[in-house]
Design an enzyme around this catalytic site. Structure first.
Site, PDB file in Angstrom:
ATOM      1  N   ASP A 287     -12.749   3.412  -1.207  1.00 16.55           N
ATOM      2  CA  ASP A 287     -11.922   3.520  -0.174  1.00 16.55           C
ATOM      3  C   ASP A 287     -12.640   4.753   0.619  1.00 16.55           C
ATOM      4  O   ASP A 287     -12.770   5.860   0.040  1.00 16.55           O
ATOM      5  CB  ASP A 287     -10.517   3.845  -0.633  1.00 16.55           C
ATOM      6  CG  ASP A 287      -9.600   3.841   0.558  1.00 16.55           C
ATOM      7  OD1 ASP A 287      -9.906   3.135   1.705  1.00 16.55           O
ATOM      8  OD2 ASP A 287      -8.466   4.185   0.384  1.00 16.55           O
ATOM      9  N   HIS A 288     -12.707   4.380   1.859  1.00 14.94           N
ATOM     10  CA  HIS A 288     -13.406   5.465   2.758  1.00 14.94           C
ATOM     11  C   HIS A 288     -14.749   6.164   2.032  1.00 14.94           C
ATOM     12  O   HIS A 288     -15.049   5.554   0.753  1.00 14.94           O
ATOM     13  CB  HIS A 288     -12.550   6.761   2.827  1.00 14.94           C
ATOM     14  CG  HIS A 288     -11.119   6.287   3.348  1.00 14.94           C
ATOM     15  ND1 HIS A 288     -10.021   7.029   3.441  1.00 14.94           N
ATOM     16  CD2 HIS A 288     -10.658   5.153   3.816  1.00 14.94           C
ATOM     17  CE1 HIS A 288      -8.913   6.420   4.007  1.00 14.94           C
ATOM     18  NE2 HIS A 288      -9.418   5.257   4.141  1.00 14.94           N
TER      19      HIS A 288
ATOM     20  N   CYS B 245      -3.647   2.755  -4.512  1.00 11.07           N
ATOM     21  CA  CYS B 245      -4.811   3.664  -3.642  1.00 11.07           C
ATOM     22  C   CYS B 245      -4.645   5.065  -4.240  1.00 11.07           C
ATOM     23  O   CYS B 245      -3.742   5.829  -4.032  1.00 11.07           O
ATOM     24  CB  CYS B 245      -3.991   3.684  -2.179  1.00 11.07           C
ATOM     25  SG  CYS B 245      -5.108   4.634  -1.287  1.00 11.07           S
TER      26      CYS B 245
ATOM     27  N   HIS C 115      -7.795   0.640  -4.441  1.00 10.98           N
ATOM     28  CA  HIS C 115      -8.517   1.509  -3.577  1.00 10.98           C
ATOM     29  C   HIS C 115      -8.827   2.794  -4.289  1.00 10.98           C
ATOM     30  O   HIS C 115      -7.964   3.365  -4.694  1.00 10.98           O
ATOM     31  CB  HIS C 115      -7.680   2.033  -2.250  1.00 10.98           C
ATOM     32  CG  HIS C 115      -7.334   0.971  -1.318  1.00 10.98           C
ATOM     33  ND1 HIS C 115      -6.577   1.146  -0.245  1.00 10.98           N
ATOM     34  CD2 HIS C 115      -7.628  -0.501  -1.239  1.00 10.98           C
ATOM     35  CE1 HIS C 115      -6.539   0.170   0.609  1.00 10.98           C
ATOM     36  NE2 HIS C 115      -7.129  -0.740  -0.145  1.00 10.98           N
TER      37      HIS C 115
ATOM     38  N   HIS D 172       0.777  -1.197  -0.028  1.00 11.28           N
ATOM     39  CA  HIS D 172      -0.062  -0.212  -0.041  1.00 11.28           C
ATOM     40  C   HIS D 172       0.968   1.331   0.167  1.00 11.28           C
ATOM     41  O   HIS D 172       1.774   1.426   0.908  1.00 11.28           O
ATOM     42  CB  HIS D 172      -0.861  -0.030   1.273  1.00 11.28           C
ATOM     43  CG  HIS D 172      -1.979   1.071   1.323  1.00 11.28           C
ATOM     44  ND1 HIS D 172      -1.632   2.329   1.348  1.00 11.28           N
ATOM     45  CD2 HIS D 172      -3.487   1.022   0.692  1.00 11.28           C
ATOM     46  CE1 HIS D 172      -2.790   3.134   1.240  1.00 11.28           C
ATOM     47  NE2 HIS D 172      -3.778   2.347   1.124  1.00 11.28           N
TER      48      HIS D 172
ATOM     49  N   TYR E 124     -15.068   4.554   7.398  1.00 10.52           N
ATOM     50  CA  TYR E 124     -15.663   3.566   6.859  1.00 10.52           C
ATOM     51  C   TYR E 124     -17.170   3.417   7.368  1.00 10.52           C
ATOM     52  O   TYR E 124     -17.296   2.183   8.025  1.00 10.52           O
ATOM     53  CB  TYR E 124     -14.841   2.262   7.697  1.00 10.52           C
ATOM     54  CG  TYR E 124     -13.290   2.283   6.921  1.00 10.52           C
ATOM     55  CD1 TYR E 124     -13.078   1.472   5.580  1.00 10.52           C
ATOM     56  CD2 TYR E 124     -12.524   2.816   7.435  1.00 10.52           C
ATOM     57  CE1 TYR E 124     -12.097   1.232   4.929  1.00 10.52           C
ATOM     58  CE2 TYR E 124     -10.942   2.638   6.779  1.00 10.52           C
ATOM     59  CZ  TYR E 124     -10.951   2.118   5.428  1.00 10.52           C
ATOM     60  OH  TYR E 124      -9.717   1.902   4.831  1.00 10.52           O
TER      61      TYR E 124
HETATM   62  C1  DNO Z   1      -6.775   3.062   5.217  1.00 12.31           C
HETATM   63  C2  DNO Z   1      -6.113   1.936   4.645  1.00 12.31           C
HETATM   64  C3  DNO Z   1      -4.689   1.616   5.423  1.00 12.31           C
HETATM   65  C4  DNO Z   1      -4.195   0.441   4.791  1.00 12.31           C
HETATM   66  C5  DNO Z   1      -2.917  -0.112   5.325  1.00 12.31           C
HETATM   67  C6  DNO Z   1      -2.409  -1.255   4.530  1.00 12.31           C
HETATM   68  O1  DNO Z   1      -7.686   3.341   4.957  1.00 12.31           O
HETATM   69  O2  DNO Z   1      -5.867   2.168   3.367  1.00 12.31           O
HETATM   70  O3  DNO Z   1      -4.909   1.228   6.830  1.00 12.31           O
HETATM   71  O4  DNO Z   1      -5.164  -0.652   5.025  1.00 12.31           O
HETATM   72  O5  DNO Z   1      -1.992   0.936   5.055  1.00 12.31           O
HETATM   73  O6  DNO Z   1      -1.562  -1.923   5.221  1.00 12.31           O
END
Ligand code: DNO
Length: 393
Positions: free
Chosen positions: A351-352, A271, A298, A233, A368
């Site tokens: 993501d989020h 991401c 993401h 990530h 989340y």
């Molecule tokens: C946050 C996530 C991070 C991710 C870690 C991966 O929303 O994208 O917590 O899970 O960095 O190890």
């Protein structure tokens, strides 16, 4: 893409039944209860998988196996920690799982200074403000020589701002920065985080890169043997915090990590929110360059502001053109299909999401909550379907 959803396990206020209503088919999760570097036992992995499958889902991605500080500091010398990480990889592989995400950020995982910023649509968003961060580091944490890590403008803006801050504001900021956002491995106290930061003294970017390279040389051959795809990530935010190095922030960083272990098992969690917080990351170009190594996506947007702050925008709004991003990911899937690769569909998750409607009154994991992600997934699904109609060229 495989529409997936991050689920924090049985304790998550968003249940598997809720996720079904959002329309996801894949689950992204981890044994969140074992975050201290201990090996994950086969039985617990098997149980979690059975729980997910009994509700009709597939466990698409493991996010994440935590990487203990000892590995980031000492690389290949952190023998017990590497052995435990490898055991967890084996436990996941024996259960038939294929994709494993992890990060290599020292001390803090993803970090924000504000969790309830009122976004233009009235929803609550997560935000990062470098002036607040600097103020916390220099005036509250009082990290030795912290002021040398900030430019004069940021430092004086922080000094000015903190003059007027009361105890409650300081406590809220501290909570946001050091308590650990969802999925982060650790919750820190003020003294604890200071000591941990000092334990990385002198490592520098070269040292952290060396640790990463040594770690990859242990886990990538094992991933090849077990048929696993690993995907680091990116740093979030993609720049140094607390004067600590970060080595997975740019295309150049990823090139270095991939050339150290060229196997395709050495991949990226693409991401868009993390990488997109830097204007000099060209996301579409990165997808073209790293496409075969994108094992997980993401999808999230940020609005970058002039002073270096950013807040999490609607999934299709913000500084990144999400339609271009999705088009490039679909083109990569087409390329894989033409090549005959078995893993054509890239697992993605919204993501989020903003805190919206009556979620504002509920106990939620920051970023989340259900409704904001449901909206994000719906929008992203719409983009994918529309692009598949008109073609991705
Ligand atoms: C946050 C996530 C991070 C991710 C870690 C991966 O929303 O994208 O917590 O899970 O960095 O190890």
């Amino acid at each position: 893409m495989i529409q997936s959803w991050r689920w924090f396990g049985p304790q998550d206020p968003v249940s598997l039944a809720d996720i079904r209503q959002a329309g996801a088919s894949g689950i992204v999760t981890a044994l969140h209860e074992i975050y201290d570097g201990q090996a994950w036992p086969n039985e617990l992995v098997d149980q979690r998988k059975a729980m997910i499958e009994s509700e009709g889902f597939t466990w698409t991605v493991t996010e994440s196996i935590p990487v203990p500080s000892a590995i980031k500091r000492d690389g290949g010398a952190a023998r017990p920690e590497i052995d435990a990480f490898c055991s967890s990889m084996r436990a996941l592989a024996q259960a038939g799982l294929k994709v494993i995400c992890f990060n290599f950020m020292p001390v803090v995982d993803w970090t924000r200074t504000e969790l309830s910023f009122v976004a233009p649509n009235g929803g609550r968003a997560l935000r990062f403000d470098p002036v607040d961060f600097c103020g916390y580091d220099v005036f509250i944490l009082k990290r030795t020589e912290a002021e040398t890590d900030y430019d004069v403008a940021t430092l004086s803006a922080a000094e000015e701002r903190f003059k007027n801050w009361d105890q409650a504001q300081i406590e809220a900021l501290e909570f946001n920065i050091i308590s650990g956002l969802p999925g982060a491995e650790a919750t820190h106290s003020r003294d604890g985080i200071r000591d941990l930061i000092y334990s990385f003294k002198g490592l520098g970017a070269e040292g952290l890169r060396r640790s990463l390279t040594e770690f990859l040389s242990e886990i990538i051959p094992l991933a090849d043997e077990l048929g696993l795809r690993m995907c680091t990530h990116p740093d979030d935010p993609p720049f140094s915090l607390f004067g600590l190095p970060r080595v997975l922030s740019t295309a150049e960083d990823y090139r270095a990590a991939f050339s150290a272990q060229p196997s395709l098992a050495n991949g990226i969690t693409f991401c868009t929110g993390s990488l997109g917080a830097r204007a000099d990351n060209d996301l579409v170009e990165m997808i073209k360059e790293f496409g075969p190594r994108i094992h997980f996506a993401h999808l999230r947007n940020v609005t970058r502001e002039a002073d270096g702050s950013f807040y999490e925008a609607d999934h299709l709004d913000g500084s990144t053109d999400m339609v271009d991003v999705v088009r490039a990911l679909l083109a990569e899937e087409d390329r894989r299909a033409a090549e005959g690769r078995p893993d054509v569909e890239i697992p993605m998750r919204p993501d989020h999401g903003h805190l919206l409607l009556d979620d504002i009154l509920k106990k939620t994991n920051p970023g989340y909550s259900a409704i904001g992600r449901l909206k994000g997934l719906a929008e992203l699904r719409g983009v994918e379907i529309a692009l598949r109609h008109v073609g991705t060229a």
